[in-house]
Design a protein around this motif. Structure first.
Motif, PDB file in Angstrom:
ATOM      1  N   CYS A 102       8.534  16.619   3.213  1.00 38.41           N
ATOM      2  CA  CYS A 102       7.688  17.336   2.257  1.00 38.41           C
ATOM      3  C   CYS A 102       7.839  18.845   2.442  1.00 38.41           C
ATOM      4  CB  CYS A 102       6.225  16.950   2.439  1.00 38.41           C
ATOM      5  SG  CYS A 102       5.886  15.196   2.172  1.00 38.41           S
ATOM      6  N   LEU A 103       7.941  19.568   1.315  1.00 38.67           N
ATOM      7  CA  LEU A 103       8.088  21.021   1.324  1.00 38.67           C
ATOM      8  C   LEU A 103       6.830  21.686   0.796  1.00 38.67           C
ATOM      9  CD1 LEU A 103      11.639  21.329  -0.278  1.00 38.67           C
ATOM     10  CD2 LEU A 103      11.059  21.504   2.138  1.00 38.67           C
ATOM     11  N   SER A 104       6.449  22.780   1.437  1.00 36.47           N
ATOM     12  CA  SER A 104       5.316  23.575   0.943  1.00 36.47           C
ATOM     13  C   SER A 104       5.755  24.368  -0.277  1.00 36.47           C
ATOM     14  CB  SER A 104       4.867  24.560   2.028  1.00 36.47           C
ATOM     15  OG  SER A 104       5.837  25.599   2.173  1.00 36.47           O
ATOM     16  N   SER A 134       0.855  -1.193   0.000  1.00 35.67           N
ATOM     17  CA  SER A 134       0.000   0.000   0.000  1.00 35.67           C
ATOM     18  C   SER A 134       0.884   1.234   0.000  1.00 35.67           C
ATOM     19  CB  SER A 134      -0.907   0.023   1.230  1.00 35.67           C
ATOM     20  OG  SER A 134      -1.856  -1.008   1.136  1.00 35.67           O
ATOM     21  N   VAL A 135       0.535   2.200  -0.846  1.00 32.95           N
ATOM     22  CA  VAL A 135       1.294   3.435  -0.983  1.00 32.95           C
ATOM     23  C   VAL A 135       0.439   4.587  -0.474  1.00 32.95           C
ATOM     24  CG1 VAL A 135       2.434   4.958  -2.625  1.00 32.95           C
ATOM     25  CG2 VAL A 135       2.550   2.497  -2.944  1.00 32.95           C
ATOM     26  N   VAL A 136       1.056   5.477   0.334  1.00 37.92           N
ATOM     27  CA  VAL A 136       0.353   6.596   0.958  1.00 37.92           C
ATOM     28  C   VAL A 136       0.930   7.912   0.438  1.00 37.92           C
ATOM     29  CG1 VAL A 136      -0.170   7.716   3.165  1.00 37.92           C
ATOM     30  CG2 VAL A 136      -0.052   5.223   3.030  1.00 37.92           C
ATOM     31  N   GLU A 137       0.045   8.847   0.106  1.00 38.12           N
ATOM     32  CA  GLU A 137       0.450  10.183  -0.325  1.00 38.12           C
ATOM     33  C   GLU A 137       0.334  11.130   0.866  1.00 38.12           C
ATOM     34  OE1 GLU A 137      -0.480  12.605  -4.280  1.00 38.12           O
ATOM     35  OE2 GLU A 137      -2.226  12.475  -2.973  1.00 38.12           O
ATOM     36  N   ILE A 138       1.411  11.874   1.150  1.00 38.49           N
ATOM     37  CA  ILE A 138       1.441  12.798   2.278  1.00 38.49           C
ATOM     38  C   ILE A 138       1.086  14.200   1.779  1.00 38.49           C
ATOM     39  CG2 ILE A 138       2.872  13.776   4.120  1.00 38.49           C
ATOM     40  CD1 ILE A 138       2.460  10.715   4.292  1.00 38.49           C
ATOM     41  N   GLU A 139       0.119  14.830   2.437  1.00 41.55           N
ATOM     42  CA  GLU A 139      -0.293  16.190   2.068  1.00 41.55           C
ATOM     43  C   GLU A 139       0.849  17.166   2.344  1.00 41.55           C
ATOM     44  OE1 GLU A 139      -3.623  19.518   3.346  1.00 41.55           O
ATOM     45  OE2 GLU A 139      -3.984  17.426   3.857  1.00 41.55           O
ATOM     46  N   LEU A 140       1.039  18.105   1.436  1.00 43.39           N
ATOM     47  CA  LEU A 140       2.082  19.109   1.618  1.00 43.39           C
ATOM     48  C   LEU A 140       1.706  20.065   2.744  1.00 43.39           C
ATOM     49  CD1 LEU A 140       2.929  20.078  -2.077  1.00 43.39           C
ATOM     50  CD2 LEU A 140       4.146  18.505  -0.570  1.00 43.39           C
TER      51      LEU A 140
END
Length: 188
Positions: free
Chosen positions: A163-165, A88-94
């Motif tokens: 993760c960078l904004s 399972s792959v998870v996307e992290i919100e910026l």
């Protein structure tokens, strides 16, 4: 295994064969299963198989994943034996960077507070400000106080996930106008 065959005349023939049970080839998906929004992650399996088929449609030993969810791969070895693995792959919100509303320095206001409560916050969040009034002592603050006019930029980092904004900016203006003074000589 062996087989003995007897025909109607009583003649016999025999044959034997050895059956070897082949092991299922082991397979495991490797690579980061978390990635930052607007980015991707590369997943791989061991090389050396005869074929690979990923649920993404890729047919090599690796695949680039840019959407969250389950990813699977079916491998086939040279003997035709297959095995499958799933991950399972998870996307992290910026994180969010909000530099705040424009500010004005004037005769009554010699410093202003930058930033916004809308900016991402937390134990694993760091801030990087730049601009004319930013120093080593205030560049990492959520809301630095500055006393110089100019453009200020903010970028936020989620240190736990890397993760960078996006970069947000705010302008500080200088409105130091000297009041107009009119003198008149009165006739006496």
């Amino acid at each position: 295994y062996s087989l003995v065959f007897t025909d109607n005349n009583g003649c016999q023939a025999s044959a034997s064969a050895t059956v070897e049970m082949l092991a299922v080839p082991p397979v495991a998906i490797l690579g980061p299963t978390r990635f930052c929004e607007e980015d991707s992650t590369e997943l791989t399996v061991s090389t050396g198989f005869a074929s690979y088929l990923w649920s993404t449609g890729d047919t090599g030993f690796s695949t680039l994943v840019s959407s969250p969810g389950d990813v699977s791969v079916t491998i086939t070895d040279d003997a035709g034996c297959q095995n499958e693995a799933q991950s399972s792959v998870v996307e992290i919100e910026l994180p969010w960077a909000v530099a705040g509303e424009g500010q004005v320095l004037d005769c009554d206001t010699d410093s202003v507070l930058l930033g916004s409560e809308s900016t991402s916050q937390g134990d694993t969040i760091s801030y990087t400000w730049s601009g004319p009034g930013i120093t080593m002592s205030n560049q990492g603050e959520l809301s630095p106080v500055v006393s110089a006019p100019g453009l200020y930029y903010l970028q936020v980092t989620d240190e736990a996930n890397g993760c960078l904004s996006g970069i947000d900016s705010v302008e500080v203006l200088l409105m130091n106008e000297t009041p107009a003074l009119e003198l008149a000589i009165a006739d006496t």
